[in-house]
Design a protein around this motif. Structure first.
Motif, mmCIF file in Angstrom:
data_model
loop_
_atom_site.group_PDB
_atom_site.id
_atom_site.type_symbol
_atom_site.label_atom_id
_atom_site.label_comp_id
_atom_site.label_asym_id
_atom_site.label_seq_id
_atom_site.Cartn_x
_atom_site.Cartn_y
_atom_site.Cartn_z
ATOM 1 N N ALA A 112 -38.878 -22.569 29.858
ATOM 2 C CA ALA A 112 -37.489 -22.701 30.300
ATOM 3 C C ALA A 112 -36.533 -22.675 29.104
ATOM 4 O O ALA A 112 -35.477 -22.040 29.158
ATOM 5 C CB ALA A 112 -37.317 -23.991 31.090
ATOM 6 N N ALA A 113 -36.911 -23.362 28.023
ATOM 7 C CA ALA A 113 -36.065 -23.371 26.830
ATOM 8 C C ALA A 113 -36.040 -21.995 26.165
ATOM 9 O O ALA A 113 -34.996 -21.529 25.704
ATOM 10 C CB ALA A 113 -36.569 -24.420 25.838
ATOM 11 N N HIS A 118 -35.148 -26.689 19.027
ATOM 12 C CA HIS A 118 -35.778 -25.701 18.154
ATOM 13 C C HIS A 118 -36.183 -24.455 18.955
ATOM 14 O O HIS A 118 -35.933 -23.322 18.537
ATOM 15 C CB HIS A 118 -37.045 -26.274 17.503
ATOM 16 C CG HIS A 118 -36.818 -27.176 16.341
ATOM 17 N ND1 HIS A 118 -36.691 -28.539 16.484
ATOM 18 C CD2 HIS A 118 -36.714 -26.923 15.011
ATOM 19 C CE1 HIS A 118 -36.525 -29.093 15.280
ATOM 20 N NE2 HIS A 118 -36.536 -28.126 14.373
ATOM 21 N N VAL A 119 -36.809 -24.695 20.109
ATOM 22 C CA VAL A 119 -37.315 -23.578 20.911
ATOM 23 C C VAL A 119 -36.174 -22.706 21.409
ATOM 24 O O VAL A 119 -36.209 -21.478 21.280
ATOM 25 C CB VAL A 119 -38.148 -24.106 22.101
ATOM 26 C CG1 VAL A 119 -38.606 -22.941 22.982
ATOM 27 C CG2 VAL A 119 -39.358 -24.902 21.603
ATOM 28 N N ALA A 120 -35.150 -23.319 21.953
ATOM 29 C CA ALA A 120 -34.008 -22.554 22.464
ATOM 30 C C ALA A 120 -33.301 -21.806 21.340
ATOM 31 O O ALA A 120 -32.889 -20.650 21.505
ATOM 32 C CB ALA A 120 -33.036 -23.496 23.169
ATOM 33 N N ALA A 121 -33.172 -22.447 20.176
ATOM 34 C CA ALA A 121 -32.506 -21.806 19.036
ATOM 35 C C ALA A 121 -33.330 -20.632 18.514
ATOM 36 O O ALA A 121 -32.790 -19.573 18.193
ATOM 37 C CB ALA A 121 -32.271 -22.825 17.924
ATOM 38 N N GLN A 122 -34.629 -20.805 18.456
ATOM 39 C CA GLN A 122 -35.504 -19.761 17.919
ATOM 40 C C GLN A 122 -35.481 -18.507 18.784
ATOM 41 O O GLN A 122 -35.554 -17.384 18.257
ATOM 42 C CB GLN A 122 -36.935 -20.298 17.826
ATOM 43 C CG GLN A 122 -37.935 -19.313 17.272
ATOM 44 C CD GLN A 122 -39.267 -19.950 16.959
ATOM 45 O OE1 GLN A 122 -39.650 -20.107 15.811
ATOM 46 N NE2 GLN A 122 -39.986 -20.334 17.999
ATOM 47 N N ASP A 137 -26.565 -20.355 25.473
ATOM 48 C CA ASP A 137 -26.099 -21.255 26.542
ATOM 49 C C ASP A 137 -27.004 -22.464 26.668
ATOM 50 O O ASP A 137 -26.543 -23.589 26.902
ATOM 51 C CB ASP A 137 -26.037 -20.502 27.873
ATOM 52 C CG ASP A 137 -24.955 -19.432 27.891
ATOM 53 O OD1 ASP A 137 -24.020 -19.525 27.068
ATOM 54 O OD2 ASP A 137 -25.046 -18.502 28.716
ATOM 55 N N CYS A 138 -28.281 -22.218 26.521
ATOM 56 C CA CYS A 138 -29.254 -23.309 26.593
ATOM 57 C C CYS A 138 -29.044 -24.292 25.444
ATOM 58 O O CYS A 138 -29.096 -25.516 25.633
ATOM 59 C CB CYS A 138 -30.661 -22.734 26.574
ATOM 60 S SG CYS A 138 -31.960 -23.923 26.948
ATOM 61 N N LEU A 197 -34.254 -22.029 12.147
ATOM 62 C CA LEU A 197 -34.914 -21.066 13.019
ATOM 63 C C LEU A 197 -33.928 -20.025 13.550
ATOM 64 O O LEU A 197 -34.255 -18.837 13.630
ATOM 65 C CB LEU A 197 -35.594 -21.791 14.184
ATOM 66 C CG LEU A 197 -36.656 -22.832 13.801
ATOM 67 C CD1 LEU A 197 -37.386 -23.321 15.048
ATOM 68 C CD2 LEU A 197 -37.647 -22.260 12.801
ATOM 69 N N ALA A 198 -32.734 -20.459 13.904
ATOM 70 C CA ALA A 198 -31.729 -19.524 14.409
ATOM 71 C C ALA A 198 -31.302 -18.542 13.318
ATOM 72 O O ALA A 198 -31.137 -17.339 13.566
ATOM 73 C CB ALA A 198 -30.522 -20.291 14.932
ATOM 74 N N ALA A 199 -31.135 -19.050 12.105
ATOM 75 C CA ALA A 199 -30.740 -18.188 10.988
ATOM 76 C C ALA A 199 -31.854 -17.207 10.639
ATOM 77 O O ALA A 199 -31.598 -16.038 10.335
ATOM 78 C CB ALA A 199 -30.393 -19.040 9.765
#
Length: 455
Positions: free
Chosen positions: A31-32, A59-63, A68-69, A96-98
């Motif tokens: 879901a994330a 972390h999971v959603a950003a990765q 929106d999450c 992680l997003a970067a």
């Protein structure tokens, strides 16, 4: 609704496992990762669930770039702890997003940090934002290091603009963001960092600088930009004593780069030997690797650098002579600084002159040598005769006979002088005993040589 009263981490501990195991509910992880907020809403205390690498749901959603999450998760209680919580490797959600280049997610994380307040002071708001921007993982990489390494220009620009005055230091490998950009050949990122950072650090692995890295890549535009920013980097040596000029000579950089380095370098760098490389100068290195254009630039700017010898007593001609084909065809033999008798007759520590090395080189016996032997010999002859016989006139004629000999018209019965061409001579057993013979390969004829006499 799905309601979890305890996390898998706690359950594992209560069951008496010897090793603390962490894992996230699979439906929560998916879901994330997929951005299904309606599924996330079915869970209690989702912030306590961790993956095996200790990644939180943020972390999971950003990765996976679920902006929106990420926004929804950051509206939950204690967003500050989630923003700053590192995983097993020390990575925050911003790392992680970067790393993945998710620009919108990076913006959301930074904006959330700005909105958090410690008390009511504006200073507290700024502090939270800068904390996550400057946080390092176990490799001492910041989010900027990650964005630069994986070439995400928009993310790089945003991160720099949010904290332009901070000097991003070296990671555990010794690399700064600027060095990483230069080493990877990301000229656009190099320019972006130099244009937007107040005082970027420039160090890299093994004591090298961003200038070393750009020179090693033979990157003209990047080298020019770095030199404009900090010309003094031309004098910086790595941990083994190599300057950017030495590396330019080693890789055979474009002459434009070599000229730029010479214009900015202190003069001593040209004459500086690399201790772990036989105390060879940039000229020696370029010569030994057959980089003719670099040799030409160096001797045209600093002609007396030809006089330097390495630890073995080799001058530039010793090092280039095994590649005589390059030396003659490239025009190096026409440079007057390289035609002096002192260089040609100079002995190294083994007592060998440059022509000794030519005679013993594989090229002198190469059946496929495209240079006619008379061409090589003409150059040798011209150099030694022109510079060696001072004011006396000479009759010089070349023909394949027994031994090379120079007869002079001195107008008197004074003793005749002859040149002993070192390295290419054998003793003739014929009537000219004791005279010198130069043996050169005959083109296209395996195992055959021609001997030439000067008369």
């Amino acid at each position: 609704m799905l309601r979890k009263s305890r996390s898998p981490t706690r359950a594992a501990a209560e069951d008496g496992c010897l090793t603390k195991i962490t894992f996230m509910d699979p439906k929560l992880y998916v879901a994330a990762a997929d951005g299904h907020i309606h599924v996330l809403e079915q869970y209690d205390e989702i912030h306590v669930q961790l993956t095996p690498k200790k990644n939180t749901v943020l972390h999971v959603a950003a990765q996976f770039g679920q902006a929106d999450c990420v926004q929804w998760i950051l509206q939950l209680p204690s967003p500050s702890s989630l923003l700053q919580q590192p995983n097993e490797k020390g990575d925050t959600p911003l790392h992680l997003a970067a790393r993945e280049g998710h620009l919108t997610v990076v913006k959301n994380l930074i904006n959330a940090a700005k909105q958090l307040q410690e008390g009511d002071s504006e200073r507290g708001v700024t502090a939270i934002c800068k904390v996550i921007l400057r946080m390092t993982n176990e490799d001492q990489d910041t989010a900027l290091h990650e964005a630069v390494r994986y070439h995400h220009p928009e993310v790089v620009k945003l991160l720099i603009q949010e904290d332009p005055d901070f000097t991003y230091g070296a990671n555990t490998a010794g690399n700064t963001p600027l060095y990483i950009a230069a080493e990877c050949g990301f000229g656009d990122l190099v320019q972006m960092i130099l244009d937007n950072c107040a005082s970027p650090a420039h160090s890299g692995i093994k004591g090298r600088t961003a200038l070393h890295a750009s020179v090693i890549l033979n990157h003209q535009a990047m080298t020019k930009k770095i030199l404009e920013w900090k010309p003094a980097l031309t004098n910086e040596l790595d941990e083994k004593g190599w300057s950017p000029l030495h590396f330019a000579a080693y890789v055979g950089c474009h002459p434009t780069i070599v000229k730029q380095l010479l214009e900015k370098s202190e003069r001593y760098v040209v004459y500086l030997g690399v201790k772990d490389h036989g105390n060879r100068t940039a000229l020696h290195i370029a010569a030994s690797r057959g980089h003719v254009d670099v040799v030409k630039v160096l001797v045209s700017h600093f002609p007396d650098c030809c006089e330097k010898v390495d630890d073995e007593g080799n001058n530039v001609l010793h090092l280039i002579m095994p590649e005589i084909k390059i030396f003659v065809t490239s025009g190096l033999s026409n440079i007057r600084w390289l035609r002096v008798r002192g260089l040609m007759n100079e002995k190294n520590v083994e007592g060998k002159t440059p022509l000794h090395l030519f005679h013993t080189s594989p090229l002198s016996k190469d059946d496929n040598n495209i240079i006619p032997p008379e061409t090589i010999f003409t150059w040798i002859l011209d150099t030694l005769v022109r510079l060696g016989i001072r004011e006396r006139s000479s009759r010089v004629r070349m023909r394949p006979l027994g031994s090379p000999e120079i007869k002079e018209d001195s107008g008197s019965s004074e003793r005749k002088e002859s040149f002993t061409l070192p390295g290419g001579y054998i003793q003739n057993e014929s009537n000219n005993q004791g005279m010198a013979v130069l043996s050169l390969p005959t083109n296209g004829t395996k195992g055959k040589t021609e001997t030439w006499q000067l008369q």
